[in-house]
Each structure stands twice: as C-alpha cells, then as structure tokens.
Write an enzyme that holds these catalytic residues in place. Sequence first.
Site, mmCIF file in Angstrom:
data_model
loop_
_atom_site.group_PDB
_atom_site.id
_atom_site.type_symbol
_atom_site.label_atom_id
_atom_site.label_comp_id
_atom_site.label_asym_id
_atom_site.label_seq_id
_atom_site.Cartn_x
_atom_site.Cartn_y
_atom_site.Cartn_z
ATOM 1 N N ASN A 33 13.879 12.634 -39.315
ATOM 2 C CA ASN A 33 12.713 12.330 -38.467
ATOM 3 C C ASN A 33 11.430 12.110 -39.270
ATOM 4 O O ASN A 33 10.552 11.381 -38.812
ATOM 5 C CB ASN A 33 12.523 13.478 -37.468
ATOM 6 N N SER A 81 12.235 3.260 -34.850
ATOM 7 C CA SER A 81 11.054 2.911 -34.042
ATOM 8 C C SER A 81 11.328 1.593 -33.330
ATOM 9 O O SER A 81 12.157 0.794 -33.793
ATOM 10 C CB SER A 81 9.842 2.739 -34.966
ATOM 11 N N ALA A 116 9.499 -2.961 -41.588
ATOM 12 C CA ALA A 116 10.602 -3.243 -42.516
ATOM 13 C C ALA A 116 11.387 -1.971 -42.820
ATOM 14 O O ALA A 116 12.622 -1.974 -42.863
ATOM 15 C CB ALA A 116 10.049 -3.853 -43.800
ATOM 16 N N SER A 117 10.664 -0.862 -43.005
ATOM 17 C CA SER A 117 11.355 0.397 -43.330
ATOM 18 C C SER A 117 12.255 0.829 -42.176
ATOM 19 O O SER A 117 13.384 1.301 -42.382
ATOM 20 C CB SER A 117 10.340 1.505 -43.654
ATOM 21 N N LYS A 118 11.780 0.652 -40.943
ATOM 22 C CA LYS A 118 12.546 1.109 -39.783
ATOM 23 C C LYS A 118 13.709 0.164 -39.484
ATOM 24 O O LYS A 118 14.790 0.602 -39.070
ATOM 25 C CB LYS A 118 11.627 1.253 -38.564
ATOM 26 N N VAL A 152 10.467 15.381 -48.510
ATOM 27 C CA VAL A 152 11.836 14.863 -48.385
ATOM 28 C C VAL A 152 12.141 13.735 -49.377
ATOM 29 O O VAL A 152 13.304 13.364 -49.544
ATOM 30 C CB VAL A 152 12.153 14.366 -46.951
ATOM 31 N N TYR A 164 5.925 -0.733 -42.431
ATOM 32 C CA TYR A 164 6.547 0.254 -41.536
ATOM 33 C C TYR A 164 7.722 -0.382 -40.786
ATOM 34 O O TYR A 164 8.820 0.175 -40.740
ATOM 35 C CB TYR A 164 5.483 0.761 -40.560
#
Length: 252
Positions: free
Chosen positions: A92, A145, A160-162, A66, A158
């Site tokens: 997702n 999350s 920070a990305s969410k 993706v 992780y």
Amino acid sequence: MDIVTGQLRLRGKLALVTGAAQGIGEATVRRLASEGARVVCVDLDDKVVAMAQAVGGETLAIVGDVTDVTVLRAAVQETERRWGRIDILVNNAGIDGAPALLADGEDRDFDRVIDVNLRACWLAMKLVLPGMVAGGGGAIVNVASVAALIGFETLSIYSASKAALVGMTRTAALEYGRHNIRVNALCPGGVLTPLALSFMDEGTTQAWADKHALKRFAEPEEIAAAVAFLASNDASFITGAAIPVDGGMTAH
Ligand SMILES: NC(=O)c1ccc[n+]([C@@H]2O[C@H](COP(=O)([O-])OP(=O)(O)OC[C@H]3O[C@@H](n4cnc5c(N)ncnc54)[C@H](O)[C@@H]3O)[C@@H](O)[C@H]2O)c1
C-alpha cells in the site's frame, strides 16, 4: 463474519501491510485486525508504532523505508520467525511526487516515485512469495490507482508507476496461480487522505469530487473493505484483476 460458519473471515491469517501509519494503510490494518488477522505494519513514519498499539491484539509495527530491501527483509523474517508465515501482503505504501507537466518533471522525482510505488512492491512480493509457495497459498493486494487506468494531467510519473504495478500484478498472478496464490490490484479513485489532499489546491476539491459518478471522495475505510475482500476466501476465484474502487470515476 462468515454467515455460514459465524467465524471471523480472516481468523488466524497473518498479514503484512506497508504504508500502515495513516490513510488507506491504517484503515486496512484496522479492518484486517477486526476480521481476525494478525497484522505487521510497516511505515517510514514512527507514528505507526502508536497506531499498532491502538489497534491492539497481535499487531506489530516496524518503522522503516520500504525501498530499503534490508527493512523489508527484516519485516518478513521477523514475521515468519514469530508467527511462521505470511498469508496476506498488502503493498500500500505510495507517494504521488510533485505535480508537474511531463516536460517539467525532475529526475529525482521519477526515481523516488518508481522506487516506492513499483520497485518496493516488487521487492516485497519477491520476499514473501517463497514462503507463500512453501505454505500452500496466499493473497497479495497491490494498491494501484485509477491513474493506472486513465490519464491525469501533472501525474505522469505516478500514473506510469501504477500502470506498471498493474502489469506486474497480472504477470505475478499467472506465475503463482498454480501455487494457490492470488495477486490482485486495487485501483482507488479519490480517497480523503493526506496524499489526496496534497495534490488538490484549495477550491479544486469539489471539482475532484465531481470526477466521480458518486460526486464524492471515498473514505479510507471503503478502500480497506475492498482490500479485506480481496485478501479473504470470499475472493477465492479472483486473481490477476485490476479492480476499480472509484465511485464510478472510470465509468465514463
Ligand atoms: N488517497 C487517494 O486518493 C489515493 C487514490 C488512489 C490510490 N492511492 C494509493 O493508495 C496508497 C495509500 O495512499 P494514502 O492516500 O493512504 O496515502 P498517505 O500519504 O495518506 O499514506 C501513505 C503512507 O505510506 C507511508 N510511506 C510512504 N512512503 C513510504 C516508504 N518509502 N516506506 C514506508 N512507508 C512509506 C507514509 O508514511 C504514509 O503513512 C498509495 O499507494 C496511493 O498511491 C491513494
């Protein structure tokens, strides 16, 4: 099933789900299909093909990454060519990266986690939104999350990305609400999938379970049920929300 009309809730809807080969993505594909949607399943892992065949009905599998815009563009174009439109996008696909204290994190891990968990969601939304605008509406569910809402040691990239995905979700909801497009984020707690098992050491599983008020992990199907709700007209007045589906983990 709609209790008033007796019809399947997502009958006739066309959905695109990323990270569909296993875990929450697979459960989501199965749930959306069981509610009447036709589902296009995208995943890096070619087992997505067998999964889509097993679900049956009008389910299409696309193998690809993706983070590669040509893969996403081909998925959107193929879906629109076959079925005319995309009503539902479920972003997702996600990775957690190598657990590390912030100062020990690797540049390449930062780039890959942000690429998959944030940039790919942005690309997918960019690609589907024009069709949703032209078609008069749609629903986007971004799987974030609880790590977007509270801190987790060794998961700074992780988290920070969410958190960024939640910010993007809220802004997209403001920008596209006038076109009858709803954009929401789902914030799962611990879900028993290969991803969750990858960051739990042997012996820490119960400690992770105990972080939830319900003292257990979710099954992927419990997250898929919330995705299906947000994608359906039952959630017709919900947009720009970041909804914890976390067994009470963030209720502290
Ligand atoms: N499992 C949990 O406890 C948990 C908790 C909160 C949020 N989440 C989020 O839920 C989502 C799904 O997680 P899961 O637990 O089902 O994970 P999983 O690892 O079991 O499944 C993820 C799927 O995404 C695919 N994928 C990964 N990178 C990809 C890429 N670049 N292109 C295409 N496909 C790719 C994988 O091949 C895999 O099939 C993720 O965004 C994750 O961050 C999971």
